[in-house]
Scaffold this active site. Sequence first.
Site, mmCIF file in Angstrom:
data_model
loop_
_atom_site.group_PDB
_atom_site.id
_atom_site.type_symbol
_atom_site.label_atom_id
_atom_site.label_comp_id
_atom_site.label_asym_id
_atom_site.label_seq_id
_atom_site.Cartn_x
_atom_site.Cartn_y
_atom_site.Cartn_z
ATOM 1 C CG HIS A 172 -2.055 -0.922 1.146
ATOM 2 N ND1 HIS A 172 -3.029 -1.020 2.123
ATOM 3 C CD2 HIS A 172 -2.404 -1.809 0.197
ATOM 4 C CE1 HIS A 172 -3.915 -1.938 1.774
ATOM 5 N NE2 HIS A 172 -3.555 -2.432 0.612
ATOM 6 C CE1 TYR A 220 -6.121 3.390 11.841
ATOM 7 C CE2 TYR A 220 -5.523 3.334 9.517
ATOM 8 C CZ TYR A 220 -5.310 2.938 10.830
ATOM 9 O OH TYR A 220 -4.270 2.084 11.110
ATOM 10 N N PRO A 272 -3.868 -1.044 18.676
ATOM 11 C CG PRO A 272 -5.652 -2.397 18.051
ATOM 12 C CD PRO A 272 -5.020 -1.763 19.247
ATOM 13 C CE LYS A 303 3.609 2.938 13.530
ATOM 14 N NZ LYS A 303 4.326 2.806 12.278
ATOM 15 C CE1 TYR A 322 -1.656 3.918 9.676
ATOM 16 C CE2 TYR A 322 -0.509 2.437 8.191
ATOM 17 C CZ TYR A 322 -1.609 2.746 8.970
ATOM 18 O OH TYR A 322 -2.647 1.854 9.045
#
Length: 397
Positions: free
Chosen positions: A75, A204, A295, A299, A387
Amino acid sequence: MIKIKTQVGIIGAGPAGLTLAHWLKKNGISSVIIELRSREYVEGRVRAGLLEQNTVDIINDMGLGERMQKEGITHDGVYLSFDQERIHVPFAELTGGRQITIYGQQEVVKDLTDAWLEDGQQLYFEAGATKITNFDTDNPQIHFTQNGEEGIISCDFVAACDGFHGIGRKTMPKESYQSYDITYPFSWLGILANVAPSTDELIYAYHENGFALHSLRSETVSRLYLQVDNDENMENWPDERIWEELSVRLGTEGWNLKSGPIFDKSITPMRSHMIDNLQYGRLFLAGDAGHIVPPTGGKGLNLAVADIKHLVDGIVDFYKHNSFGQLDNYTKMALRRIWRAQDFSNYMTQLFHKQEAHGSYSYKLQKAKFNYIKMSKAYKTTIAENYVGLPFETYDF
């Protein structure tokens, strides 16, 4: 009595323990792994599925990434939604080409376990560590039992990669560390479903009903989450209600959520935990044994592998140069990334979960942050860098 002599005794056959074993072997250092659970259990438990660029690079550098390269889904960014408005954060564009790969933790464990055993290395399943002794000397020992038989691993170093409930952290002298804990006032209801993902990259979403996340495990399996109360009961969430609520919370104009058969459901409390010392004598902690993050930022597994990088650096330095210099700095080096990950995980959790009443002061702050992300390339870059995982050299100061 099973008696084993090796250079590094490893407790736990999860991503941390297996990565450590393979990386040490690459440097000519022997190790033996013991694991409390059965092989079937360890390879079957559903955990994380997001691999940072650093983690992917490490697996590939060890020569163990063939299946990950074939089946993992790369991604280049992530979608962020707030009140049904969706924006895109382009990771690769903002970080010089760094990306994430979606590949289940259990698949990583399978790959590393297969390679370890095929090479004839020692891994004892259903072997529970009972105590760690002499770890303040140069001859630590791991005591364990397997099928009713007692065993002892005599080694130069002990690596406890055995999770929050393992014996490693419990063995650390209480006065040697400080503990930090946060329990969030909500949990995640997570599902796995046999349905193709409805998105090309993760979503998200903040919604007045609560947070939702659309993730995936493969081109045919979707992984989705809903924010629920900590005392929520799974019986209150039949499949139909789950899909309806996911569709509402993730929905944006012109986009529809695909539904399909759900084959796994679970409710996971959201919490952060860490201790500020990961070593005592020749005992070293890595992964969940020393820290847990919610979560939201993906990480957990990646922090465990980052710990191993610093631990390997120290152990290799010891055997090559008879030096404790890098081992003595293991905690210091690991904590830099751990605190960064704690902060980012907390940030993502606070931003996208419903904290107070919709329209409250807390909500207005969340909305203001989202609006700033929309307009600011610098803010997007901060999210993207964290990220995909900051390069290791970032922390070399």
